[in-house]
Design an enzyme around this catalytic site. Structure first.
Site, PDB file in Angstrom:
ATOM      1  N   HIS A  86      54.903  29.608  72.712  1.00  0.00           N
ATOM      2  CA  HIS A  86      54.993  28.531  73.708  1.00  0.00           C
ATOM      3  C   HIS A  86      55.124  29.070  75.131  1.00  0.00           C
ATOM      4  CE1 HIS A  86      59.455  28.761  72.922  1.00  0.00           C
ATOM      5  NE2 HIS A  86      59.532  28.425  74.187  1.00  0.00           N
ATOM      6  N   ASP A 222      56.490  31.847  66.238  1.00  0.00           N
ATOM      7  CA  ASP A 222      56.365  31.526  67.665  1.00  0.00           C
ATOM      8  C   ASP A 222      56.213  32.791  68.525  1.00  0.00           C
ATOM      9  OD1 ASP A 222      56.451  30.339  70.149  1.00  0.00           O
ATOM     10  OD2 ASP A 222      58.150  29.044  69.692  1.00  0.00           O
ATOM     11  N   SER A 653      63.603  32.151  75.752  1.00  0.00           N
ATOM     12  CA  SER A 653      62.442  32.141  74.873  1.00  0.00           C
ATOM     13  C   SER A 653      61.683  33.439  75.036  1.00  0.00           C
ATOM     14  CB  SER A 653      61.530  30.977  75.215  1.00  0.00           C
ATOM     15  OG  SER A 653      61.961  29.851  74.538  1.00  0.00           O
TER      16      SER A 653
END
Ligand code: ARG
Ligand code: GLU
Length: 722
Positions: A86, A222, A653
């Site tokens: 992402h 991810d 992240s």
């Protein structure tokens, strides 16, 4: 009574010391002083110097801020960088076309020449961090207003940065910590030639999408991969075909041994924003007013968009990323309210404040300085509440209605004309064109009109009329509170929701467009909504917020003075931090217990053929069937994700999860829903960060994508099998 009192004291001591075990986002340069011992007691086998050392390569030299919004880490001596799917999403999307849909199918460069440059993308290394509080705060006095104080500090910082010892290709910035009680200098190195190397299909990289977002157990791969390029001298250089793969000072070794429950882990990265030292009144407001309001408004927006996305394939593509963005915070806030409530965060803060007040009252000097702090803060937050609510409404409603965004863009041409005449107008025009072109690509007038109706309705009915534009209140009345009708009238009386017509006008007669836009009902309504906000909210909000900032700053210092036994870490502010904690499952509610690991078996359990969120690519199903996991499997199973007690937030992240030796074991990408209140009040019982196991990452690269040549670049180790 006496027993209750003892219990209370015991409770206070408990929250001050024990509960803090895994909490904290620590500054790397202070680890040696503040954390090393504790980290070792939790199982860390390396030293603080191995993590942060400005004289020789240390782990910090392998960590980058990825594009300023995520974290990445260098995993090969040729500048290979790993981050989340992402985080790399925009880059992957930008290179996708109908024929080459890299989002859907994934992308893997077979050699350097196939790696794709990304305009605007950069990575930043931290060269060194220094405490510059003394210089930054020189001449600052308690009597200064917030504005005076800030301008003094800004001057000091400008002076300080002029004299910073650094190479010409390096940069520096200074940022405030502990509510502006301390200041730190960061010397940085930014590389602006960052190329896309690979990404799995979104059915792996974003498996489970919004349904699984913030949720444990999780099964998402991810990750995405980039490479840093440098000039021939290995220094930062603008993009050039002649640039070469960057040779890092340090790259992470990758462990193939995984972690088990109780193992030490740490997460190194750039957390964005937390608010751990708020007054209980502020936490109470979050739970009672702010979060519920924002959630209720987003309920409406999501329902409208979802209704269209389900029926219309084109709208689904156009609105997917907007929907995910709105849904991401919406879901997080719900977890936050739940967690703050379940862990009695307000009562805990109040107990902490009671202890604070007791200690302050017992010390005459503190009593003069800090005696009324808590009551002043409580009063200020009470005063802020209505303004803060009005601000939430404006932010959540007005920015979501894209007809207003279009008007704001066209208005900016008018403003440029008024400010700098013809020249200003012509300079602004290309930028406005580009913005509107981008906006219209993901715009549907029917969706926008329905959003207008739903959001303006809650805007008008949800808050006190005093804060709302008189024109809007009248329009609502004139339409008998039928907001669908009001929306029809507004959207029927303008062409600004028509992409083709507006872009044509913008090309052929932009001045006429500005004039027509100005005359529209939508424009007049938008202006009145904004003016009402400026008149009735903005000034008051800023005044009270400034006062709160001052009080919170004093309160922060006071807490550090009064609770000498406690170790304090600064709130996240997008600067480099280390957080550490054990791998551990959790029990979110009665009779429910979560394990700490997930496996590929779980992907298959969630598999729904053809589903938009839970489809599984055929190749992955085959690999599962044949159990062809190579060196990445563990006892015949393929590990996918795991959780630990690391205190992380948005911005973490893509952060590396490291084992006791500093080897890469996973990639941080989310937090467990029940514990998202860690931004305000970390609680070790339910706060967990979610990581994808690096073995799953390598398995996907090697076995799924056939890009084993990339694994060849990496250094794989077996720390547990010595
Ligand atoms: N919740 C994660 C974060 O805050 C992941 C968001 C992206 N993934 C998604 N399914 N929307 O950024
Ligand atoms: N997904 C978040 C990010 O983009 C990390 C999750 C969190 O907020 O902890 O940074």
């Amino acid at each position: 009574m006496k027993y209750l009192k003892q219990l209370f004291v015991a409770f206070c001591l408990l929250i001050i010391s024990v509960a803090r075990a895994d909490e904290g986002m620590w500054l790397p340069l202070l680890l040696e002083k503040l954390n090393e011992q504790h980290m070792k007691s939790l199982g860390m086998k390396i030293s603080a110097k191995d993590i942060y050392n400005i004289n020789s390569g240390s782990l910090k030299d392998a960590i980058v801020s990825f594009g300023g919004f995520c974290t990445g880490e260098v995993i090969s001596s040729k500048g290979l960088v790993l981050t989340n799917h992402h985080c790399g999403f925009d880059a992957v999307q930008n290179h996708s076309t109908l024929e080459h849909n890299y989002i859907k199918d994934g992308f893997w460069a077979k050699n350097y020449s196939e790696e794709i440059p990304n305009q605007g993308l950069f990575v930043t290394f931290i060269v060194r961090i220094e405490d510059v509080s003394k210089q930054a705060l020189q001449g600052v006095t308690a009597a200064m207003s917030e504005t005076e104080r800030q301008s003094t500090i800004d001057k000091n910082i400008a002076e300080l940065r002029k004299n910073v010892k650094k190479e010409s290709y390096q940069d520096s910035f200074v940022r405030g910590f502990f509510e502006g009680n301390q200041y730190y200098l960061f010397v940085t190195e930014t590389y602006r030639d960052v190329r896309l190397v690979g990404a799995p299909p979104s059915a792996i990289g974003n498996f489970g999408k919004d349904t699984d977002n913030w949720i444990w157990p999780r099964h998402t791969g991810d990750f995405s991969m980039f490479r840093i390029y440098a000039g021939k001298d290995n220094k930062p250089a603008a993009y050039s075909a002649d640039n070469v793969p960057y040779v890092p000072k340090k790259s992470l070794s990758i462990s193939l041994d995984g972690v088990t429950e109780g193992d030490f882990t740490m997460v190194f990265g750039f957390p964005g924003r937390t608010m751990e030292y708020l007054h209980s009144a502020a936490v109470d407001q979050t739970v009672r007013v702010s979060d519920p309001t924002k959630i209720a408004i987003r309920d409406k927006a999501l329902a409208v968009i979802d209704g269209f996305m389900r029926k219309d394939e084109q709208i689904k593509i156009q609105y997917a990323s907007k929907y995910a963005g709105i849904s991401n915070s919406w879901k997080k806030w719900q977890g936050e309210v739940l967690g703050l409530t379940k862990t009695n965060a307000v009562a805990k803060k109040q107990a902490y404040e009671a202890e604070f007040q007791k200690r302050v009252n017992a010390n005459p000097q503190w009593k003069t300085k800090y005696g009324s702090l808590l009551s002043d803060l409580a009063a200020a937050y009470k005063e802020l509440e209505p303004y803060s609510l009005a601000r939430d409404y404006i932010n959540e409603v007005v920015s979501r209605i894209e007809l207003f965004t279009i008007i704001a863009q066209i208005n900016s041409l008018n403003n440029a004309m008024e400010k700098n005449g013809e020249k200003g107008f012509n300079e602004s025009l290309p930028r406005v064109k580009e913005r509107l072109e981008d906006l219209y690509k993901e715009y549907n007038p029917e969706v926008d009109k329905k959003l207008f109706a739903a959001l303006i309705e809650i805007f008008v009915t949800g808050q006190n009329n005093y804060f709302i534009s008189a024109e809007l209140v009248k329009a609502a009345k004139d339409h008998n509170m039928d907001f669908g009708k009001l929306a029809d009238e507004i959207y029927n009386s303008t062409d600004l929701d028509d992409a083709t017509k507006t872009m044509e006008m913008l090309d052929q007669n932009p001045k006429q467009l500005v004039e027509t836009a100005k005359q529209s009902k939508a424009s007049s309504l938008y202006a009145d909504i904004i003016n009402a906000y400026v008149d009735k909210v903005q000034g008051e909000y800023t005044d009270v917020q400034n006062r709160i900032n001052q009080l919170q700053r004093t309160y922060m210092q006071a807490q550090m003075d009064v609770f000498k036994e406690k170790k304090f870490y600064p709130d996240a502010n997008s600067t480099m931090r280390v957080t550490y904690g054990k791998v551990k499952g959790y029990e979110p509610r009665d009779a429910v217990k979560y394990e700490y690991y997930t496996y590929l078996d779980g992907v298959m359990e969630k598999y729904v053929p053809g589903d938009y969120e839970f489809d599984v690519p055929e190749k992955l199903r085959e690999l599962y069937k044949s159990k062809d996991y190579g060196q990445y499997g563990n006892n015949g199973k393929m590990p996918v994700c795991f959780i630990a007690m690391n205190h992380t937030t948005g911005g973490n992240s893509g952060s590396p999860a490291l084992d006791a030796y500093g080897n890469l074991v996973g990639l941080n990408f989310d937090r467990a829903w029940e514990g998202t209140m860690s931004d305000i009040n970390y609680d070790p019982s339910i706060c967990r960060n979610i990581m994808v196991d690096v073995r799953y990452v390598l398995f996907i690269i090697d076995k799924y994508a056939g890009a084993g040549h990339l694994v060849q670049e990496m250094k794989l180790v077996h720390p547990k099998k010595k």
